[in-house]
Design an enzyme around this catalytic site. Structure first.
Site, PDB file in Angstrom:
ATOM      1  N   ALA A 106       2.784   2.441   1.079  1.00 34.83           N
ATOM      2  CA  ALA A 106       1.945   2.757   2.240  1.00 34.83           C
ATOM      3  C   ALA A 106       2.702   3.707   3.165  1.00 34.83           C
ATOM      4  O   ALA A 106       3.935   3.805   3.105  1.00 34.83           O
ATOM      5  CB  ALA A 106       1.549   1.497   2.994  1.00 34.83           C
ATOM      6  N   PHE A 107       1.974   4.401   4.028  1.00 33.74           N
ATOM      7  CA  PHE A 107       2.618   5.458   4.832  1.00 33.74           C
ATOM      8  C   PHE A 107       3.657   4.893   5.784  1.00 33.74           C
ATOM      9  O   PHE A 107       4.538   5.627   6.236  1.00 33.74           O
ATOM     10  CB  PHE A 107       1.550   6.268   5.591  1.00 33.74           C
ATOM     11  N   LYS A 108       3.615   3.593   6.056  1.00 34.61           N
ATOM     12  CA  LYS A 108       4.588   3.014   6.983  1.00 34.61           C
ATOM     13  C   LYS A 108       6.028   3.149   6.461  1.00 34.61           C
ATOM     14  O   LYS A 108       6.973   3.138   7.238  1.00 34.61           O
ATOM     15  CB  LYS A 108       4.236   1.566   7.274  1.00 34.61           C
ATOM     16  N   ASP A 109       6.188   3.320   5.144  1.00 33.31           N
ATOM     17  CA  ASP A 109       7.526   3.542   4.589  1.00 33.31           C
ATOM     18  C   ASP A 109       8.185   4.799   5.164  1.00 33.31           C
ATOM     19  O   ASP A 109       9.411   4.851   5.294  1.00 33.31           O
ATOM     20  CB  ASP A 109       7.457   3.715   3.064  1.00 33.31           C
ATOM     21  N   LEU A 112       9.607   3.499   8.370  1.00 30.63           N
ATOM     22  CA  LEU A 112      10.457   2.296   8.348  1.00 30.63           C
ATOM     23  C   LEU A 112      11.683   2.435   7.453  1.00 30.63           C
ATOM     24  O   LEU A 112      12.711   1.810   7.720  1.00 30.63           O
ATOM     25  CB  LEU A 112       9.618   1.075   7.985  1.00 30.63           C
TER      26      LEU A 112
END
Ligand SMILES: *Cc1c(COP(=O)(O)O)cnc(C)c1O
Length: 458
Positions: A106-109, A112
């Site tokens: 997911a784009f949160k990687d 993060l």
């Protein structure tokens, strides 16, 4: 670079302190005191090199000599595509920016993987340890865990509602074999998990004893890391693109607005929402009023109050923190936020457009894209592609693809009849042993557990 709070009462801080603080102590969100100009990127092509250059004015010397570039190389080395965030053409004037090639799909990687490493670096410099606690209904927990699993100064405890996350989401958290990672299946729903986390932060003695910290989407460093892909993608096209962003907490689209503000060649933005359409109503009709959250096929956008909107509001108020705090107080009390006509004219009109896609239209869009291009897209991305098609003008449109289809296989299969497979690095996810703890919805028991696994000593 110094940072100021959007509510005007907290002390100004430097980057490293803002990173560790997350929320300002007046309840506001940190913003850079000024917007730097876009650094000269001539001759840079590697994503990690561009990332270090774009972020360097915000970070300054706070991480030590050369550390930002090293951390960017490590963070983006975990992505499984040589371009890190490839741009894929799907129509004459439509592109997808695939942000899901990181470890948890997911784009949160993108944020993060870097922010976890930045935390660890600053803690190393200071000889400190912290305990991160968080609640998740799915995506954020796995991305946060993966971002800190190799960090020696951080223990992380993630609470999730027992039996209410998808199998893929749960296994992405519970199969991480790292001594500093702990997951807890709470006998309750997501709100119960969130309430437990809030109560732990509200217990000042406990918070100090365990040096509690969070990596939620209001952390400035996450917004900062997301600026980069707007810069790289807009450089790739010959004309200024429109960016279409599947939106929840407004963090992603805010990063785009900052890239534009710094001088990236961006025409305007389309905000895509699902049935939880507060931002769409606000942009199209000037109506920012809260309603109950409706569960949809795109759960990471099931949000009514978009926390990062406060940063744009601060800017609209001419950076007057007192005014921003007052306006938000009224919003909390009445459930309605109103803007002055000149604020709309300067910040919203001509730069933000919006469209809403409910579940039926989202499924139809997944089906159409598959039939026309052979691509499988996840439900979040599908709201964006649909909005981009509905509102497309003369400009090329880049829709942000925020999750891999295999993260939401049921919806994709329902729409297309094809069940998307996990990519090779996760192909054995269902064979890996799970490691988790089950606890009742009870603050004392959860606190006891966190204390037992944290390696912070007061
Ligand atoms: C978090 C998330 C979003 C929403 O992003 P915001 O920054 O909260 O607007 C959209 N799609 C997916 C898949 C996400 O995980």
């Amino acid at each position: 670079m110094r940072y100021v709070s959007s509510r005007g009462l907290a002390p100004d801080l430097g980057f490293a302190d803002v990173l560790l603080a997350g929320l300002a102590n007046d309840g506001g969100l940190y913003m850079p005191a000024t917007w730097p100009a876009m650094p000269d990127l001539t001759g840079l092509h590697d994503y990690a090199d561009i990332a270090a250059a774009v972020m360097s004015p915000f970070v300054g010397d706070d991480l030590g000599d050369g550390a930002l570039a090293d951390l960017c190389r490590e963070a983006y080395g975990t992505f499984r595509h040589p371009a890190v965030v490839p741009l894929v053409q799907i129509d004459e004037r439509q592109w997808l920016l695939e942000l899901f090639h990181g470890p948890t799909l997911a784009f949160k990687d993108v944020a993060l993987q870097l922010v976890g490493r930045m935390f660890d670096r600053v803690l190393d410099q200071r000889g400190q340890r912290i305990t991160i606690v968080g609640a998740t209904s799915g995506d954020t927990g796995s991305a946060a865990i993966d971002g800190v699993k190799q960090c020696g100064n951080i223990d992380i405890v993630i609470l999730y509602p027992s039996g209410r996350t998808s199998d893929v989401q749960r296994r992405q958290m519970t199969t991480v074999d790292s001594p500093n990672v702990h997951t807890v299946a709470v006998d309750g729903n997501f709100d119960d998990c969130q309430d437990l986390v809030k109560a732990m932060f509200g217990d000042a003695a406990f918070r100090d004893e365990l040096q509690l910290s969070a990596v939620n989407s209001i952390n400035w460093a996450r917004v900062m890391a997301q600026i980069v892909y707007y810069v790289t993608a807009s450089r790739t096209l010959a004309e200024s693109p429109t960016f279409c962003v599947p939106t929840g907490n407004f963090g992603n689209v805010l990063s785009g607005w900052i890239a534009q503000r710094m001088g990236a060649s961006i025409h305007d933005f389309i905000v895509a929402s699902n049935s939880n359409d507060i931002l769409t109503r606000f942009i199209n009709d000037g109506d920012m009023s809260t309603r109950d959250v409706i569960p949809t096929l795109s759960p990471s956008m099931d949000i009514q109050v978009s926390s990062n909107f406060e940063r744009l509001l601060f800017e609209m108020n001419g950076r007057d923190g007192g005014l921003t705090a007052e306006q938000l107080g009224r919003f909390r009390a009445t459930g309605r936020l109103t803007l002055e006509a000149d604020q709309r004219a300067e910040f919203i009109d001509g730069n933000f457009r919006a469209a809403r896609f409910d579940d039926d239209r989202t499924l139809a869009e997944i089906r159409r894209v598959h039939a026309e291009t052979g691509l499988l897209v996840d439900p979040h991305t599908a709201t964006g592609i649909g909005a981009a098609r509905e509102l497309a003008g003369d400009q090329p449109v880049i829709t942000l693809s925020t999750a891999h289809p295999a993260k939401f296989p049921d919806a994709v299969e329902r729409a297309t009849g094809v069940r998307p497979g996990l990519p090779p690095h996760l192909a054995d996810l269902f064979e890996r042993p799970e490691r988790t703890h089950s606890l009742p919805n009870d603050l004392a028991e959860v606190q006891q557990f966190v204390r037992s696994v944290s390696r912070v000593r007061a």
